[in-house]
Design an enzyme around this catalytic site. Structure first.
Site, PDB file in Angstrom:
ATOM      1  N   CYS A  23     -12.238   0.996   4.898  1.00 36.61           N
ATOM      2  CA  CYS A  23     -12.652  -0.197   5.649  1.00 36.61           C
ATOM      3  C   CYS A  23     -12.348  -1.447   4.836  1.00 36.61           C
ATOM      4  CB  CYS A  23     -14.138  -0.135   5.978  1.00 36.61           C
ATOM      5  SG  CYS A  23     -14.558   0.957   7.363  1.00 36.61           S
ATOM      6  N   ASN A 100      -6.168  15.455   7.036  1.00 31.63           N
ATOM      7  CA  ASN A 100      -7.198  16.387   6.596  1.00 31.63           C
ATOM      8  C   ASN A 100      -8.517  16.067   7.285  1.00 31.63           C
ATOM      9  OD1 ASN A 100      -5.497  17.715   4.684  1.00 31.63           O
ATOM     10  ND2 ASN A 100      -5.779  15.999   3.273  1.00 31.63           N
ATOM     11  N   HIS A 113      -7.490   9.099   8.432  1.00 33.59           N
ATOM     12  CA  HIS A 113      -6.184   8.641   7.945  1.00 33.59           C
ATOM     13  C   HIS A 113      -5.137   9.707   8.171  1.00 33.59           C
ATOM     14  CE1 HIS A 113      -8.389  10.534   4.598  1.00 33.59           C
ATOM     15  NE2 HIS A 113      -7.220  11.003   4.179  1.00 33.59           N
TER      16      HIS A 113
HETATM   17  P1  5GP Z   1      -7.611  12.895   1.720  1.00 37.72           P
HETATM   18  O1  5GP Z   1      -7.664  13.872   0.572  1.00 37.72           O
HETATM   19  O2  5GP Z   1      -8.992  12.373   2.075  1.00 37.72           O
HETATM   20  O3  5GP Z   1      -6.860  13.431   2.915  1.00 37.72           O
HETATM   21  O4  5GP Z   1      -6.732  11.691   1.211  1.00 37.72           O
HETATM   22  C1  5GP Z   1      -7.257  10.540   0.643  1.00 37.72           C
HETATM   23  C2  5GP Z   1      -6.107   9.825  -0.010  1.00 37.72           C
HETATM   24  O5  5GP Z   1      -6.513   8.503  -0.285  1.00 37.72           O
HETATM   25  C3  5GP Z   1      -5.656  10.447  -1.330  1.00 37.72           C
HETATM   26  O6  5GP Z   1      -4.281  10.794  -1.239  1.00 37.72           O
HETATM   27  C4  5GP Z   1      -5.900   9.335  -2.356  1.00 37.72           C
HETATM   28  O7  5GP Z   1      -4.895   9.267  -3.339  1.00 37.72           O
HETATM   29  C5  5GP Z   1      -5.935   8.085  -1.490  1.00 37.72           C
HETATM   30  N1  5GP Z   1      -6.780   7.014  -1.998  1.00 37.72           N
HETATM   31  C6  5GP Z   1      -8.071   7.127  -2.398  1.00 37.72           C
HETATM   32  N2  5GP Z   1      -8.561   5.917  -2.761  1.00 37.72           N
HETATM   33  C7  5GP Z   1      -7.538   5.038  -2.576  1.00 37.72           C
HETATM   34  C8  5GP Z   1      -7.432   3.621  -2.778  1.00 37.72           C
HETATM   35  O8  5GP Z   1      -8.368   2.934  -3.194  1.00 37.72           O
HETATM   36  N3  5GP Z   1      -6.233   3.044  -2.482  1.00 37.72           N
HETATM   37  C9  5GP Z   1      -5.180   3.771  -2.017  1.00 37.72           C
HETATM   38  N4  5GP Z   1      -4.044   3.091  -1.749  1.00 37.72           N
HETATM   39  N5  5GP Z   1      -5.249   5.096  -1.803  1.00 37.72           N
HETATM   40  C10 5GP Z   1      -6.413   5.730  -2.084  1.00 37.72           C
HETATM   41 ZN    ZN Z   2     -14.163   3.177   6.865  1.00 36.69          ZN
END
Ligand code: 5GP
Ligand code: ZN
Length: 127
Positions: A23, A100, A113
């Site tokens: 957010c 995911n 996402h």
């Molecule tokens: P998930 O594992 O939830 O599918 O993916 C979350 C993704 O968000 C991960 O690939 C992680 O590297 C990315 N991520 C987490 N925090 C941040 C952030 O503050 N900035 C960016 N650009 N990516 C983030």
């Molecule tokens: Zn959010």
């Protein structure tokens, strides 16, 4: 900010009690490398890339995951954003999209996402 700080999402539609990192990225409260943005969605490069191109596409409004009642218009806007990411990043040979949901899938950020992965031959294996 402080826990319980009132944050108005970028869409401006619904004030929410939100301490969600995505957010804050959507609101430009914390920086990211923005690849594409419109009224409903924003695409930005992943902080910890798993491929030469690893961009995340998110709705600006908060949904926990793909099953959290995301409106069809928003899903359509995300599909359009994926197309724009592919164009900007030159992914003309193809790419992979992953979303995911839940702990068994390894979801770490509880704001819906889609990962757009590409820039190399990803192979035929799904994971
Ligand atoms: P998930 O594992 O939830 O599918 O993916 C979350 C993704 O968000 C991960 O690939 C992680 O590297 C990315 N991520 C987490 N925090 C941040 C952030 O503050 N900035 C960016 N650009 N990516 C983030
Ligand atoms: Zn959010």
């Amino acid at each position: 900010g402080e826990p319980g700080t009132r944050v108005v999402t970028h869409s401006g539609k619904e004030p929410a009690m939100c301490d969600c990192i995505f957010c804050k990225i959507a609101n430009h409260e914390i920086p990211s490398t923005v690849v594409y943005e419109d009224d409903r969605v924003i695409a930005f490069d992943d902080l910890n890339p798993q491929a030469p191109v690893h961009t995340l596409v998110i709705p600006k409004k908060h949904y926990a995951d793909i099953t959290d009642g995301v409106p069809a218009e928003t899903l359509g806007a995300m599909a359009h954003a994926i197309d724009e990411v592919a164009r900007v990043k030159g992914l003309d040979k193809g790419f992979r999209v992953i979303s995911n949901k839940g702990e068994a899938a390894g979801q770490t950020v509880m704001h819906f996402h889609m990962h757009v992965l590409g820039g190399k031959d990803l192979g035929e294996g799904l994971i």
